[in-house]
Enzyme design. Structure first.
Site, short mmCIF file in Angstrom:
data_model
loop_
_atom_site.label_atom_id
_atom_site.label_comp_id
_atom_site.label_asym_id
_atom_site.label_seq_id
_atom_site.Cartn_x
_atom_site.Cartn_y
_atom_site.Cartn_z
N ASP A 36 1.04 -1.45 0.17
CA ASP A 36 0.05 0.22 0.11
C ASP A 36 0.85 1.25 -0.37
O ASP A 36 1.92 0.99 -0.09
CB ASP A 36 -0.65 -0.06 1.45
CG ASP A 36 -2.31 0.55 0.78
OD1 ASP A 36 -2.62 1.87 1.21
OD2 ASP A 36 -2.89 0.09 1.09
N ARG A 69 -5.75 16.72 3.03
CA ARG A 69 -4.69 15.19 2.85
C ARG A 69 -4.19 16.13 2.42
O ARG A 69 -2.42 15.23 2.31
CB ARG A 69 -5.21 13.97 2.74
CG ARG A 69 -4.60 12.99 3.00
CD ARG A 69 -4.80 11.87 2.62
NE ARG A 69 -4.59 10.62 3.79
CZ ARG A 69 -3.82 9.61 3.52
NH1 ARG A 69 -3.81 8.74 2.23
NH2 ARG A 69 -3.65 8.62 4.18
N LYS A 103 -4.08 -1.11 -6.72
CA LYS A 103 -5.21 0.14 -5.95
C LYS A 103 -5.35 1.23 -6.81
O LYS A 103 -3.67 1.81 -6.37
CB LYS A 103 -4.99 -0.37 -4.83
CG LYS A 103 -5.61 0.43 -3.56
CD LYS A 103 -5.21 -0.04 -2.14
CE LYS A 103 -6.64 0.47 -1.22
NZ LYS A 103 -5.59 0.19 0.02
N ASP A 145 -6.42 4.77 -5.57
CA ASP A 145 -6.73 5.50 -4.88
C ASP A 145 -7.23 7.44 -4.97
O ASP A 145 -6.88 7.67 -6.20
CB ASP A 145 -5.82 5.60 -4.06
CG ASP A 145 -6.94 5.35 -2.30
OD1 ASP A 145 -7.33 5.83 -2.06
OD2 ASP A 145 -6.22 4.94 -0.70
N CYS A 152 -10.53 2.99 -5.71
CA CYS A 152 -10.83 3.05 -3.66
C CYS A 152 -10.90 4.86 -3.54
O CYS A 152 -10.22 5.29 -4.39
CB CYS A 152 -9.22 3.16 -2.93
SG CYS A 152 -9.06 2.74 -1.26
N ASP A 178 -12.88 2.57 4.76
CA ASP A 178 -11.91 1.81 4.77
C ASP A 178 -11.90 1.42 6.67
O ASP A 178 -11.33 1.37 7.60
CB ASP A 178 -11.03 3.34 5.53
CG ASP A 178 -10.08 4.15 4.55
OD1 ASP A 178 -9.34 3.01 3.93
OD2 ASP A 178 -9.49 4.87 4.59
C1 GLA Z 1 -6.99 6.12 1.82
C2 GLA Z 1 -7.17 3.92 1.53
C3 GLA Z 1 -6.66 3.43 2.38
C4 GLA Z 1 -5.26 3.40 2.41
C5 GLA Z 1 -5.14 4.80 2.44
C6 GLA Z 1 -2.96 4.67 2.30
O1 GLA Z 1 -7.59 6.10 3.02
O2 GLA Z 1 -8.59 4.31 1.71
O3 GLA Z 1 -7.18 1.81 2.32
O4 GLA Z 1 -4.64 2.83 0.98
O5 GLA Z 1 -5.62 5.64 2.04
O6 GLA Z 1 -3.02 6.31 2.79
#
Ligand code: GLA
Length: 719
Positions: free
Chosen positions: A353, A430, A463, A465, A513, A535
């Site tokens: 991740d 963020r 993934k 995001d 995501c 999350d």
């Molecule tokens: C988001 C995603 C999490 C993770 C974080 C990483 O919140 O939903 O699953 O990947 O970012 O910063």
């Protein structure tokens, strides 16, 4: 009259009312519609404004219009608002009706065409200017799904400005009174809210640049008394991930008028002569067998017509994601140990991740710098990927391509590549800014830098995001156009990138995501066959989140992971069995540090993985039913094989069961004429018995909060 027939529904349109397109019927099937359907009881009413004269006199407000505009006497909310030099265009009449196939919008996702659709294109031409509106319909009979969209063709010799362009308008029949939709927030996505709106307008939507956690671009309208198992309902799901609006206006006569599509707030599009504007596709499904029937139609439609074809039937791997195991604190050696440990448990895909790139050791830096952090990973991504492959697992990687941190090389080189208004403050979320995907060079640079990593051929999963809402929705690159084009251009740019990546890397599994499930919609699912649902990994909370998500989206699209206790979001404790039972109802994964597990937990997880692998095809491919257990606060679901030969039961009692009577759960969706053997306890049940009498379970005795049980049919009496 123009008839679109589904297996169990009909949609009938007429243009006889002075050239206004109207919906004569949307509901149960009508084998041979008569002209009576078009008898809309048109008679003059006080304070209704009419167009035309003599026998052609029409009061548009009386009509169940398929498209509407201001200026001619329809005073309900309009589907389109188009102006030329400030003057509203308001003389649209049906000019042609054609049964011709049409493709998906050029810049947006569309449903998969298989050649079995009944197509209809109703063109409306403005008598004054010649501007053309095309109402597009595709009926996919086996799903009772009609996909609608609007196309605007500027066939005039002057520019127009499009101020409103919904994908569809439809008036529902009397008796439809309740609205069900899925509002939420970060970590508590898609709660089921059912309400009776009364006269006036009820609407929800997004202005965040993404469909968002707050509102899902989907809604169901239910007739009085419609429940899970019976009753009539209508579902709407927009194949779009940007700013949207759903509006239900109950007019003075009780007619419920639905509009869904691009949010008109902040929207404005300049359309030059010869240009075409395409709206997103809207999937509309009628069901006569309750909310459950509507959900199953959406699930099948999504699997067969929305998810990328090559992934629809492919088994989804059981993954372990290191986010909650390490957050940003990892190095090559630590990952190596996690990989070995995960592989011993039977994990099939290891996902690295956030935190592997640039100088990213917390969330203040490096988004946009998609090159490996050699301090943490001296052997590069290659070394970690090879390690996973050698351990017999696939390897996946996290990206957040749409963002840039101010503290990054990308930002230092291209400070103007984010959405912003020159000279003004750039609001952060963020600690990051949103890249300007309206611009081709930004998209090209992203594609190039991320491709460098994907081109190693070592990445099996990505993934994707997206962790903030967009503001301002303004691209300086288009400053010569009127403000209001950015949200649509951003969405189109994003889909352009999705399309490039998924075409260039067809064997990579992409998972969507957005801070969990913040952009979980049919638009993303058209490229990415699964989505990180939330999350919030607390199994208690996840029951409601997954149940809400299941109203429109199939379990195979939901990433659902077992995490550690105390839960990182809520601090709650729960048993491994309970966490597994909830996660196993979707695409199973683990979001924990396997190195921290004791011997017993490891044994249990190995058993869970083996159990899920054995039944994965059923869970990921079966038909999903939400059941109604007798106990307060309980939830239960079953996933049934299409031929009724087996099913998996998920039953939860999250409130605890001190001093409660045993619960009873009546099943449906299984074969009443079959006998089913429940594997764990070896008990045999008649299908009719399970349907009419139900299963009895004493939670108090069992002392648990969840039950996951596999049943398969015995003997000959299969349907
Ligand atoms: C988001 C995603 C999490 C993770 C974080 C990483 O919140 O939903 O699953 O990947 O970012 O910063």
């Amino acid at each position: 009259m123009h008839v679109l027939n589904g297996n169990r529904s009909s949609y009938i349109i007429d243009a006889a009312a002075g050239g206004f397109p109207v919906c004569c019927h949307w509901g149960g099937p009508i084998a041979s519609p008569s002209n009576n359907l078009a008898d809309l009881h048109l008679r003059d009413r006080s304070f209704f404004v009419h167009s035309g004269a003599g026998t052609d006199r029409i009061q548009p407000e009386l009509l169940p219009l398929e498209c509407s505009w201001p200026g001619e006497g329809d005073f309900r909310q309009s589907m389109v608002d188009i102006r030329q030099g400030g003057e509203p265009l308001c003389g649209f009449r049906v000019s042609s009706v054609r049964s011709e196939a049409f493709s998906a919008p050029a810049q947006l996702p569309g449903f998969l065409r298989k050649g079995d659709e009944q197509n209809l294109v109703i063109a409306l031409t403005d008598d004054h200017t010649g501007l053309v509106l095309e109402l597009r319909y595709a009926m996919i009979a086996e799903h009772d799904a009609i996909v609608r969209s609007l196309v605007i063709r500027n066939e005039t010799d002057r520019s127009v400005s499009v101020e409103r362009a919904f994908s569809a308008r439809v008036q529902l029949p009397p008796g439809v009174q309740d609205i069900l939709h899925l509002p939420g927030a970060w970590a508590r996505e898609r709660n089921i809210e059912r309400r009776r709106p009364g006269t006036g307008t009820f609407s929800f939507g997004s202005l965040r640049g993404a469909s968002s956690h707050s509102f899902s671009p989907s809604a169901a309208l239910l007739a009085d008394g419609t429940g899970e198992r019976s009753g009539e309902c209508y579902g709407f799901s927009l194949v779009y991930s940007g700013n949207f609006l759903f509006s239900a206006e109950t007019d003075q006569d009780g007619g419920m008028n639905i509009l869904m599509g691009l949010n008109p707030e902040g929207f404005s599009w300049n359309l030059a002569p010869g240009e075409v504007f395409e709206t997103p596709e809207l999937v509309m499904i009628h069901a006569d067998d309750g909310l459950g029937g509507l959900s199953r139609r959406f699930h099948r439609f999504t699997r067969e017509r929305i998810l990328p074809g090559r992934w629809a039937e492919r088994a989804r791997p059981i993954l372990l994601n290191n986010w909650e195991a390490t957050y940003f604190d990892f190095d090559e050696e630590k990952l190596g140990r996690i990989i070995d440990s995960a592989s011993e448990l039977g994990i099939e895909l290891f996902v690295l991740d956030d935190g592997w790139f640039g100088e990213r050791n917390n969330d203040t830096t490096s988004l946009g710098d998609w090159f490996v952090n050699r301090n943490k990973l001296p052997g590069g991504i290659e070394a970690v990927a090879r390690k996973a492959h050698e351990a017999g697992m696939q390897f996946g990687l996290w990206f957040e391509p749409e963002m840039v941190s101010e503290e990054s090389e990308l930002f230092r080189q291209h400070p103007d590549w984010c959405l912003h208004i020159p000279g003004r403050e750039r609001p952060e979320g963020r600690n990051q800014l949103v890249l300007d995907l309206c611009r081709g060079e930004v998209r090209d640079a992203l594609f190039a830098s991320i491709s460098e990593i994907l081109d190693t051929g070592l990445i099996d999963y990505v993934k994707w995001d997206m962790n903030r809402s967009a503001a301002p929705l303004y691209s300086p690159a288009y400053s010569d156009e009127p403000m209001g084009n950015c949200a649509y251009r951003y969405a189109a740019g994003l889909y352009g990138l999705f399309g490039r990546f998924t075409a260039a890397y067809p064997d990579i599994l992409f998972e969507g995501c957005s801070g969990g499930g913040g952009r979980f919609d049919a638009g993303v699912l058209a490229y990415m066959p699964q989505y990180w649902t939330s999350d919030n990994t607390d199994a208690y909370d996840r029951i409601a989140i997954q149940e809400g998500t299941s109203i429109f989206y199939p379990p195979v699209s939901m990433g659902s992971h077992v995490s550690a206790v105390p839960n990182h979001q809520t601090g709650r404790l729960s048993s491994p069995a309970f966490r597994f039972a909830v996660a196993a109802a979707g695409n199973l994964g683990y979001e924990l540090d396997p190195l921290s597990l004791g011997v017993e937990e490891r044994l249990e997880i190995s058993w869970q993985i083996a159990f899920y692998r054995k039944h994965r095809k059923l869970i990921q491919g079966g038909d999903f039913y939400r059941l109604e257990p007798s106990g307060v606060g309980e939830h239960a679901w079953i996933t049934v094989a299409r031929d009724g030969s087996e099913f998996m039961l998920f039953w939860f009692h999250p409130e605890g069961a001190v001093n409660r009577a045993p619960s009873r759960l009546r099943l449906f969706g299984i074969d009443s004429a079959s006998s089913y053997l429940e594997e764990a306890e070896g008990k045999l049940y008649g299908g009719d018995e399970l349907i009419h009498h139900g299963l009895i379970h004493n939670w108090g005795d069992a002392g648990g909060l969840s039950l996951i049980r596999y049943f398969h049919a015995e003997g000959e009496r299969l349907r």
